[in-house]
Design a protein around this motif. Structure first.
Motif, PDB file in Angstrom:
ATOM      1  N   THR A 194      15.126 -30.487  60.887  1.00  9.84           N
ATOM      2  CA  THR A 194      13.736 -30.127  60.614  1.00  9.84           C
ATOM      3  C   THR A 194      13.051 -31.213  59.789  1.00  9.84           C
ATOM      4  O   THR A 194      13.705 -32.015  59.114  1.00  9.84           O
ATOM      5  CB  THR A 194      13.647 -28.803  59.832  1.00  9.84           C
ATOM      6  N   ARG A 195      11.736 -31.190  59.846  1.00  4.73           N
ATOM      7  CA  ARG A 195      10.934 -32.119  59.043  1.00  4.73           C
ATOM      8  C   ARG A 195      11.235 -31.906  57.560  1.00  4.73           C
ATOM      9  O   ARG A 195      11.350 -32.853  56.794  1.00  4.73           O
ATOM     10  CB  ARG A 195       9.448 -31.893  59.362  1.00  4.73           C
ATOM     11  N   GLN A 196      11.377 -30.639  57.160  1.00  2.40           N
ATOM     12  CA  GLN A 196      11.707 -30.314  55.774  1.00  2.40           C
ATOM     13  C   GLN A 196      13.089 -30.845  55.405  1.00  2.40           C
ATOM     14  O   GLN A 196      13.308 -31.339  54.302  1.00  2.40           O
ATOM     15  CB  GLN A 196      11.641 -28.801  55.534  1.00  2.40           C
ATOM     16  N   GLY A 197      14.017 -30.783  56.345  1.00  3.39           N
ATOM     17  CA  GLY A 197      15.354 -31.325  56.107  1.00  3.39           C
ATOM     18  C   GLY A 197      15.319 -32.835  55.877  1.00  3.39           C
ATOM     19  O   GLY A 197      16.022 -33.360  55.008  1.00  3.39           O
ATOM     20  N   VAL A 198      14.473 -33.516  56.638  1.00  7.03           N
ATOM     21  CA  VAL A 198      14.301 -34.959  56.458  1.00  7.03           C
ATOM     22  C   VAL A 198      13.738 -35.234  55.072  1.00  7.03           C
ATOM     23  O   VAL A 198      14.244 -36.080  54.327  1.00  7.03           O
ATOM     24  CB  VAL A 198      13.375 -35.555  57.548  1.00  7.03           C
ATOM     25  N   ARG A 199      12.683 -34.485  54.722  1.00 13.53           N
ATOM     26  CA  ARG A 199      12.046 -34.676  53.415  1.00 13.53           C
ATOM     27  C   ARG A 199      13.040 -34.433  52.283  1.00 13.53           C
ATOM     28  O   ARG A 199      13.107 -35.198  51.326  1.00 13.53           O
ATOM     29  CB  ARG A 199      10.835 -33.748  53.271  1.00 13.53           C
ATOM     30  N   ASP A 200      13.823 -33.365  52.395  1.00 11.90           N
ATOM     31  CA  ASP A 200      14.822 -33.049  51.365  1.00 11.90           C
ATOM     32  C   ASP A 200      15.865 -34.164  51.237  1.00 11.90           C
ATOM     33  O   ASP A 200      16.239 -34.542  50.123  1.00 11.90           O
ATOM     34  CB  ASP A 200      15.519 -31.720  51.669  1.00 11.90           C
ATOM     35  N   ASN A 201      16.321 -34.683  52.373  1.00 12.90           N
ATOM     36  CA  ASN A 201      17.289 -35.778  52.345  1.00 12.90           C
ATOM     37  C   ASN A 201      16.706 -37.018  51.683  1.00 12.90           C
ATOM     38  O   ASN A 201      17.378 -37.689  50.897  1.00 12.90           O
ATOM     39  CB  ASN A 201      17.753 -36.124  53.765  1.00 12.90           C
ATOM     40  N   ILE A 202      15.449 -37.322  51.973  1.00 15.91           N
ATOM     41  CA  ILE A 202      14.791 -38.489  51.373  1.00 15.91           C
ATOM     42  C   ILE A 202      14.646 -38.292  49.864  1.00 15.91           C
ATOM     43  O   ILE A 202      14.947 -39.198  49.082  1.00 15.91           O
ATOM     44  CB  ILE A 202      13.428 -38.770  52.048  1.00 15.91           C
ATOM     45  N   LYS A 203      14.210 -37.114  49.452  1.00 15.04           N
ATOM     46  CA  LYS A 203      14.019 -36.851  48.018  1.00 15.04           C
ATOM     47  C   LYS A 203      15.345 -36.919  47.258  1.00 15.04           C
ATOM     48  O   LYS A 203      15.419 -37.489  46.173  1.00 15.04           O
ATOM     49  CB  LYS A 203      13.342 -35.493  47.787  1.00 15.04           C
ATOM     50  N   ARG A 204      16.409 -36.325  47.834  1.00 16.96           N
ATOM     51  CA  ARG A 204      17.722 -36.385  47.179  1.00 16.96           C
ATOM     52  C   ARG A 204      18.226 -37.832  47.118  1.00 16.96           C
ATOM     53  O   ARG A 204      18.786 -38.261  46.111  1.00 16.96           O
ATOM     54  CB  ARG A 204      18.729 -35.500  47.915  1.00 16.96           C
ATOM     55  N   LEU A 249      24.903 -43.005  48.893  1.00 19.58           N
ATOM     56  CA  LEU A 249      24.223 -41.935  49.624  1.00 19.58           C
ATOM     57  C   LEU A 249      25.125 -41.361  50.706  1.00 19.58           C
ATOM     58  O   LEU A 249      26.030 -42.036  51.201  1.00 19.58           O
ATOM     59  CB  LEU A 249      22.947 -42.476  50.272  1.00 19.58           C
ATOM     60  N   THR A 250      24.834 -40.119  51.097  1.00 20.71           N
ATOM     61  CA  THR A 250      25.515 -39.553  52.258  1.00 20.71           C
ATOM     62  C   THR A 250      25.011 -40.291  53.497  1.00 20.71           C
ATOM     63  O   THR A 250      23.965 -40.962  53.458  1.00 20.71           O
ATOM     64  CB  THR A 250      25.217 -38.054  52.417  1.00 20.71           C
ATOM     65  N   ALA A 251      25.729 -40.161  54.584  1.00 19.67           N
ATOM     66  CA  ALA A 251      25.323 -40.821  55.833  1.00 19.67           C
ATOM     67  C   ALA A 251      23.932 -40.360  56.261  1.00 19.67           C
ATOM     68  O   ALA A 251      23.096 -41.176  56.679  1.00 19.67           O
ATOM     69  CB  ALA A 251      26.352 -40.548  56.926  1.00 19.67           C
ATOM     70  N   LYS A 252      23.661 -39.080  56.129  1.00 20.60           N
ATOM     71  CA  LYS A 252      22.354 -38.537  56.543  1.00 20.60           C
ATOM     72  C   LYS A 252      21.243 -39.039  55.625  1.00 20.60           C
ATOM     73  O   LYS A 252      20.166 -39.431  56.088  1.00 20.60           O
ATOM     74  CB  LYS A 252      22.405 -37.006  56.542  1.00 20.60           C
ATOM     75  N   GLN A 253      21.495 -39.061  54.328  1.00 20.61           N
ATOM     76  CA  GLN A 253      20.505 -39.579  53.381  1.00 20.61           C
ATOM     77  C   GLN A 253      20.220 -41.054  53.660  1.00 20.61           C
ATOM     78  O   GLN A 253      19.066 -41.476  53.684  1.00 20.61           O
ATOM     79  CB  GLN A 253      20.993 -39.424  51.944  1.00 20.61           C
ATOM     80  N   SER A 254      21.267 -41.805  53.892  1.00 18.70           N
ATOM     81  CA  SER A 254      21.119 -43.235  54.161  1.00 18.70           C
ATOM     82  C   SER A 254      20.289 -43.467  55.412  1.00 18.70           C
ATOM     83  O   SER A 254      19.389 -44.315  55.437  1.00 18.70           O
ATOM     84  CB  SER A 254      22.499 -43.882  54.298  1.00 18.70           C
ATOM     85  N   GLU A 255      20.585 -42.719  56.441  1.00 19.82           N
ATOM     86  CA  GLU A 255      19.839 -42.869  57.694  1.00 19.82           C
ATOM     87  C   GLU A 255      18.374 -42.478  57.512  1.00 19.82           C
ATOM     88  O   GLU A 255      17.479 -43.167  58.010  1.00 19.82           O
ATOM     89  CB  GLU A 255      20.492 -42.029  58.796  1.00 19.82           C
ATOM     90  N   CYS A 256      18.119 -41.404  56.783  1.00 24.09           N
ATOM     91  CA  CYS A 256      16.732 -40.974  56.538  1.00 24.09           C
ATOM     92  C   CYS A 256      15.961 -42.036  55.747  1.00 24.09           C
ATOM     93  O   CYS A 256      14.825 -42.368  56.100  1.00 24.09           O
ATOM     94  CB  CYS A 256      16.709 -39.639  55.796  1.00 24.09           C
ATOM     95  N   ILE A 257      16.580 -42.567  54.697  1.00 26.92           N
ATOM     96  CA  ILE A 257      15.924 -43.605  53.887  1.00 26.92           C
ATOM     97  C   ILE A 257      15.651 -44.845  54.738  1.00 26.92           C
ATOM     98  O   ILE A 257      14.560 -45.415  54.699  1.00 26.92           O
ATOM     99  CB  ILE A 257      16.780 -43.976  52.652  1.00 26.92           C
ATOM    100  N   ASP A 258      16.642 -45.268  55.505  1.00 26.42           N
ATOM    101  CA  ASP A 258      16.488 -46.454  56.348  1.00 26.42           C
ATOM    102  C   ASP A 258      15.348 -46.267  57.351  1.00 26.42           C
ATOM    103  O   ASP A 258      14.491 -47.141  57.494  1.00 26.42           O
ATOM    104  CB  ASP A 258      17.793 -46.767  57.069  1.00 26.42           C
ATOM    105  N   LEU A 259      15.338 -45.133  58.021  1.00 30.22           N
ATOM    106  CA  LEU A 259      14.306 -44.890  59.030  1.00 30.22           C
ATOM    107  C   LEU A 259      12.916 -44.753  58.402  1.00 30.22           C
ATOM    108  O   LEU A 259      11.921 -45.220  58.953  1.00 30.22           O
ATOM    109  CB  LEU A 259      14.643 -43.639  59.851  1.00 30.22           C
TER     110      LEU A 259
END
Length: 125
Positions: free
Chosen positions: A46-56, A18-28
């Motif tokens: 944004t909240r949508q950005g978080v959701r997109d990172n989690i889904k990806r 995962l990218t660093a941002k995706q990893s952090e979103c999943i972990d949190l």
């Protein structure tokens, strides 16, 4: 298996995919149990950005598992270890256990210790 548990296990195996941002979103989201809004505030996106990172990230985790199958192999090994543990416990509770040599009893104990050590190992660690 519950999706939250499955994603948590997959994250342990494949977080480096995962990218660093995706990893952090999943972990949190999955490990720290923060809401999308809390993660959004924490990361400054944004909240949508978080959701997109989690889904990806979820897609990457499930896709990687489909190709490599490490989680399934891991769970299979854990199940086999549990079966071995059960068989040894049956032997130990058998009335015939008194007839076993001390050497066999030591070896059974060593097997139980090895099973315990394997079960205590962290995923992906």
């Amino acid at each position: 298996m519950d999706k939250n548990v499955e994603v948590g296990i997959l994250y342990g195996f494949y977080k480096n995919m995962l990218t660093a941002k995706q990893s952090e979103c999943i972990d949190l989201y999955y490990n720290e149990d923060l809401s999308l809004s809390e993660i959004s505030e924490h990361l400054g996106i944004t909240r949508q950005g978080v959701r997109d990172n989690i889904k990806r990230a979820e897609h990457t985790l499930f896709e990687t598992e489909a190709r490599l199958g490490l989680m399934q192999r891991f769970l299979s090994i854990k199940n086999r270890l549990a079966e071995i543990d059960d068989i040894i416990r049956e032997i130990e509770s058998s009335p015939n256990v008194r007839n076993l040599s001390d050497d066999i009893k030591r070896k059974i104990n060593k097997i139980l210790i090895l099973i315990s050590e394997i079960n205590e190992q962290e995923i992906g660690g």
